[in-house]
Motif scaffolding. Sequence first.
Motif, mmCIF file in Angstrom:
data_model
loop_
_atom_site.group_PDB
_atom_site.id
_atom_site.type_symbol
_atom_site.label_atom_id
_atom_site.label_comp_id
_atom_site.label_asym_id
_atom_site.label_seq_id
_atom_site.Cartn_x
_atom_site.Cartn_y
_atom_site.Cartn_z
ATOM 1 N N LYS A 96 80.060 24.173 17.685
ATOM 2 C CA LYS A 96 78.915 23.610 18.422
ATOM 3 C C LYS A 96 79.385 23.068 19.771
ATOM 4 C CE LYS A 96 76.405 19.859 17.139
ATOM 5 N NZ LYS A 96 75.533 19.262 16.082
ATOM 6 N N ARG A 153 78.361 21.363 23.642
ATOM 7 C CA ARG A 153 77.419 20.396 24.226
ATOM 8 C C ARG A 153 77.043 20.834 25.627
ATOM 9 N NH1 ARG A 153 76.245 16.474 20.046
ATOM 10 N NH2 ARG A 153 77.887 16.967 18.561
ATOM 11 N N ASP A 210 74.063 21.928 21.604
ATOM 12 C CA ASP A 210 73.405 20.625 21.457
ATOM 13 C C ASP A 210 73.236 19.989 22.839
ATOM 14 O OD1 ASP A 210 72.536 18.103 20.736
ATOM 15 O OD2 ASP A 210 73.994 17.853 19.124
ATOM 16 N N ASN A 270 71.638 17.018 23.268
ATOM 17 C CA ASN A 270 71.621 15.551 23.107
ATOM 18 C C ASN A 270 70.541 14.866 23.944
ATOM 19 O OD1 ASN A 270 74.873 16.125 22.560
ATOM 20 N ND2 ASN A 270 73.915 14.602 21.230
ATOM 21 N N GLU A 321 69.870 22.535 19.856
ATOM 22 C CA GLU A 321 69.651 21.220 19.217
ATOM 23 C C GLU A 321 69.212 20.157 20.219
ATOM 24 O OE1 GLU A 321 72.821 20.366 16.525
ATOM 25 O OE2 GLU A 321 72.691 18.193 16.793
ATOM 26 N N GLU A 322 68.232 19.364 19.827
ATOM 27 C CA GLU A 322 67.724 18.228 20.587
ATOM 28 C C GLU A 322 67.541 18.507 22.087
ATOM 29 O OE1 GLU A 322 69.721 14.474 19.226
ATOM 30 O OE2 GLU A 322 67.742 14.293 18.323
ATOM 31 N N GLU A 340 68.077 14.266 13.951
ATOM 32 C CA GLU A 340 69.287 13.625 13.431
ATOM 33 C C GLU A 340 69.199 12.106 13.380
ATOM 34 O OE1 GLU A 340 72.027 15.247 16.355
ATOM 35 O OE2 GLU A 340 72.097 13.346 17.427
ATOM 36 N N HIS A 377 73.084 16.058 10.310
ATOM 37 C CA HIS A 377 74.032 15.494 11.276
ATOM 38 C C HIS A 377 75.057 14.690 10.478
ATOM 39 C CE1 HIS A 377 75.016 11.921 13.887
ATOM 40 N NE2 HIS A 377 74.971 12.783 14.884
HETATM 41 MG MG LIG Z 1 73.175 16.470 17.695
#
Ligand SMILES: [Mg+2]
Length: 366
Positions: free
Chosen positions: A154, A156, A181, A183, A219-220, A245, A295
């Motif tokens: 994963k 970021r 992700d 975030n 993700e997010e 999460e 998570h």
């Molecule tokens: Mg996350």
Amino acid sequence: MQITGVTQHHVSHQLADSFRPNWIPGYPQGSHEAEVFEIETDAGITGVTASPSFAGGLDYATPLSLFLQGEDPHDVEGIMRKLETVDLIGPRPWHLELALWDIIGKDAGKPVYELLGGCDDPIRAYASTGEVQPAEERIGYVEDRVDEGFEAVKLRIAERADLDVVRAVREAFPDLTLMVDANKGWAVRVMEDETQWSVAEAEAVARELADIGGIAWFEEPLPRHDYDGYARLRDAAAVPIAGGEFNGGPQELYEFLDRDAVDVLQPDAALVTGIKRAVEVAGAARNRGVRFVPHTWTNAIGFAANLHVMAAIGADWCEFPHDPPWTPEAWAAPIHGEFTATDGTVTPPKGPGLGIELDRDLLEGE
Ligand SMILES: [Mg+2]
């Protein structure tokens, strides 16, 4: 059996170097902190749990003792009602439910996953990074993980330009499964705010990810309460959308499900649900064709609890945090030993309860 008291320990473990997590924008994190709780009983059995902590943490063992003393730790539902009250007047308390399962399992002499009907089959793990790093460094990191046997990583991203890193990793590893992700669900805004995206901006990122290919989920991409935004994005995007999460409690996860807002639901048992509600929500998710991949990025106690949930429900991926200086050894700080991935898989601890043992030296050196 009755609960006789609650003891809290603040644990701080110095990291080997500063760590710049995507969820604390602009902040060099120098230590791994956790609040460790022990729930004591008149049977001599003690249950442990932990929550993430920051800047020294909040001390709330005294009000917790008031709410929990005299309760039977086997009465998870009754104690969840007490924890709902704690949630009204104090810090989020869902991690305390994990200690009940530690007590119940120790009392029964069985690991939690077994009490929940699960087995100890290996679960595929993906290596989870925490920082946005330049492509060259990230490619070196991914090489190391692939050598260890991981089949998924994963990455970021904070800005759309960070997609260049994802693209470079994809070019270097054409067959590797990638999670991405952003975030943007929540942030620790101690230094800077996170960049936020509109649904249209998130859609544009999702289109680029679809072009890059092999993306297990995005993700997010949006704030955690924007259920309608998630639903619109999921409708438009050609990559699976993930979230949930760090939402406020189990009922918020049903919002995601009721609004068809995600493909992958990711509540952390230590942050959002506790163990029992996690298993319930996972069942509801399965009924709607939504994947449940919790998570795990808190500490080794939270990781263990989520691993028992994954073993109980047959999760298809386990998040394995590893981004030096945030190594398995660093996030293991409250316990003896550390979790390891073997050939890209993890297995739940087989000891009774959560199957972990606190590092007393670390607690006493607090
Ligand atoms: Mg996350």
